[in-house]
Every structure is written in C-alpha cells, then in structure tokens.
Design an enzyme around this catalytic site. Structure first.
Site, PDB file in Angstrom:
ATOM      1  CD  GLU A   1       2.894   2.614  -9.622  1.00  0.00           C
ATOM      2  OE1 GLU A   1       2.719   1.409  -9.427  1.00  0.00           O
ATOM      3  OE2 GLU A   1       2.001   3.341 -10.138  1.00  0.00           O
TER       4      GLU A   1
ATOM      5  CG  ASP B   1       0.489   1.694  -5.197  1.00  0.00           C
ATOM      6  OD1 ASP B   1      -0.562   2.371  -5.204  1.00  0.00           O
ATOM      7  OD2 ASP B   1       1.289   1.680  -6.154  1.00  0.00           O
TER       8      ASP B   1
HETATM    9 CO    CO Z   1      -2.200   3.121 -10.234  1.00  0.00          CO
HETATM   10 ZN    ZN Z   2      -0.414   3.114  -7.422  1.00  0.00          ZN
END
Ligand code: CO
Ligand code: ZN
Length: 330
Positions: free
Chosen positions: A193, A216
């Site tokens: 990511e 997140d």
């Molecule tokens: Co990050």
């Molecule tokens: Zn992240």
C-alpha cells in the site's frame, strides 16, 4: 486487544516483504474465516460467507509499513539506503531499523553543517556494526522497518507501524465478532500500500467487489499548529469523505453515518488533503465499486511513534460490524 496490537506493530513488514506479518495475521484468523488464500502479490484474502441475500464486500487493511532499502554499502561497511514509501528524513537520525533476519541498524548522518536544515535522505546511512563491506551482515536490496517498542499510555497507543497494523487489528476483530452476515465478505490484508496501493489493486481486480472499504489511519490534526482538518484523536472513527486519491461513494458515506448514529457510535467526517488508501484502488478496479474508508485518527503518521486512541479503535470495530451485519442499500 493491546496484546494483538503489540504483536502486529512490532512485527517486520516493509512493503514487498510482508510475509512475517502476514503469517501472524493468518494464524490469528484461521479459525474464523470460511476460506483463506494468498494471491500472487502476497495479500491474504479471508472470506466470510454470507447468507446469499447481500452484496460482495471487500474490506482492505494493509500489512505493509514504510521502511528503507539498502542501495549501496561503503568500503567501511556503512549502508546507504533508499526509502520504501513516505519516509520523512527528519524522523531518522538516531533511530533504529530492523532487517528481516533481526539485524538492527542505527541511523547516522553525514556531518551536519547547518543545524536548522532538514537533510535529504542521501545524507543518511545505516550502521550495523560492520567494519568493511565484506563483513557487513546485510546486502544491497535488503529491506528494513523502523523498530520501536509498543507503548500503551492511558488510552493512547503508540507504535512504529500503527499505519496500518491497527487497520489489520480492526479487520481481525470484526471478523471474529461477525457471527452472521448477509454479505459475502472478503477481508483482504493487502501488500504494498505504502508504495501506491498495489496489493489492493490486484486483489480488487480479482474479486470485483460491489462495495470496498479500507481500514486505515488518517491524520489527527489536534496537535499544535496542525489545524487543516476536523479530525481529533479520541473523537471516534473518521468516515472519509475525500482524500487526494478518492472521493468516497456518497451513498456509502450516508450509510456509515446512519449505522454509527443507530449504534450510538461517535464519528467524525474526514477531508484529508494529502495521501490516500486502498479504497482508491478498489474504487476504480474492474467496472468500479462503491468505495469508502473507515479511518483511525492517528498522530505522528509515518514516524516511529504513530499514536492512536484505544476508544477510537474499539469504535471502528463496532462501526464495521454494524455495517456488515445489516443490509447495504446504497
Ligand atoms: Co501510510
Ligand atoms: Zn496506511
């Protein structure tokens, strides 16, 4: 939950080298998932089957963390390095990094002439205690993550890779709590990511979900002189409206707010000016999907002491479970 957070945040897993962290997640969810697989990009995909009446939902939390990679070793045995993801040079000096085999490196810097200046990454090096290139225990291409012990202080939890091991913990806890669901839910613990939401992109193109939700961290802007957004630590999950890579599906934002209100979960609305998440990849995979993000407010993002609030974390789990237990009508 703190024990699991400590275990996952102290694990090694820079982008592209997530297997040690993935093994821990896999062991943790083995008895709760109906099916598990690992795709070619290394993402762990755990399915929780629905009753057939709902949608195909992909939940994404990323396994990887920012880190460094050795690019050159000097004759004296010092390692020059490049960044893996968004590493800020001013977080480096005197810090320590850990390689896959457990080798620890100290981060040093070339002589500092102007103390007030932030030095570029190329001025830094890693000292692993070697005295020559030949006896250096690490090699060009080896990756390291920061190392820093987990700290719980009141409700504040600090660690080096809350981004995004705390998202992984929320996914794991939601999977454990989800007894039945109308939806076919795929919990994806994604790779890479931090270098451009690559693992989630491959997984979403494989799964083609109707709905995609990333778990997140986002910036808690409640620190001195930081105010550019309305997110505070301890004020509950942040429902993302926009970041620099995605505008969340309006119907999904509305539904998340409704589920939070019904379950008396406090929440905040997030408009983040810099950065994005796996939701960006899910939104535009295949023919596209309704994408959104449940964000965990976090101070000191991309530093070795990323700090979240335990109550926010618990409420993120509550919100995700509330969403998945009920019909999704967009
Ligand atoms: Co990050
Ligand atoms: Zn992240």
């Amino acid at each position: 939950m703190n024990e699991l957070i400590k275990k996952l945040t102290e694990a090694y897993g820079p982008s592209g080298f997530e297997d040690q962290t993935r093994d821990l997640v896999q062991a943790e969810i083995a008895e709760y998932a109906d099916e598990m697989s690992i795709d070619t990009m290394g993402s762990l995909i755990a399915r929780k089957k629905g009753d057939g009446s709902g949608l195909k939902v992909m939940i994404a939390a990323h396994l990887d963390e920012i880190g460094v990679m050795v690019s050159h070793i000097t004759e004296e045995g010092f390692c020059r390095f490049t960044n893996i993801g968004g590493v800020f040079p001013h977080t480096l000096l005197g810090g320590r990094v850990q390689f896959a085999d457990g080798t620890i490196g100290i981060i040093g810097c070339d002589p500092i002439e102007e103390r007030s200046k932030i030095h570029p990454l190329k001025k830094y090096y890693i000292d692993v205690g070697a005295s020559s290139r030949e006896d250096c225990p690490v090699h060009v291409g080896d990756a390291a993550g920061f190392t820093r012990p987990f700290l719980a202080q009141g409700s504040h939890l600090s660690a080096k890779s809350m981004d995004d091991r705390i998202g992984c913990v929320i996914g794991i806890e939601a999977l454990k709590r989800l007894k039945t669901t109308p939806h076919d839910v795929y919990f994806v613990f994604s790779t890479q990511e931090e270098v451009g939401t690559r693992g989630a992109e491959a997984a979403a193109n494989g799964l083609l979900p109707d709905v995609g939700i990333a778990l997140d961290v986002t910036v808690a802007a409640d620190t001195p002189n930081a105010r550019r957004m309305a997110v505070n630590l301890g004020d509950g999950p942040a429902i993302k409206v926009k970041d620099s890579g995605m505008i969340a599906h309006a119907g999904l934002v509305r539904l998340l707010r409704q589920r939070a209100a019904e379950a008396n979960i406090p929440y905040q609305l997030e408009v983040l000016e810099g950065g994005s998440t796996d939701a960006r990849s899910m939104q535009i995979a295949g023919p596209g999907c309704a994408a959104g993000c449940i964000s965990i407010p976090c101070r000191y993002v991309h530093s070795p002491s990323e700090t979240v609030d335990a109550n926010d974390v618990a409420q993120c789990v509550d919100l995700l479970v509330a969403l998945l237990e009920n019909p999704i009508d967009l």
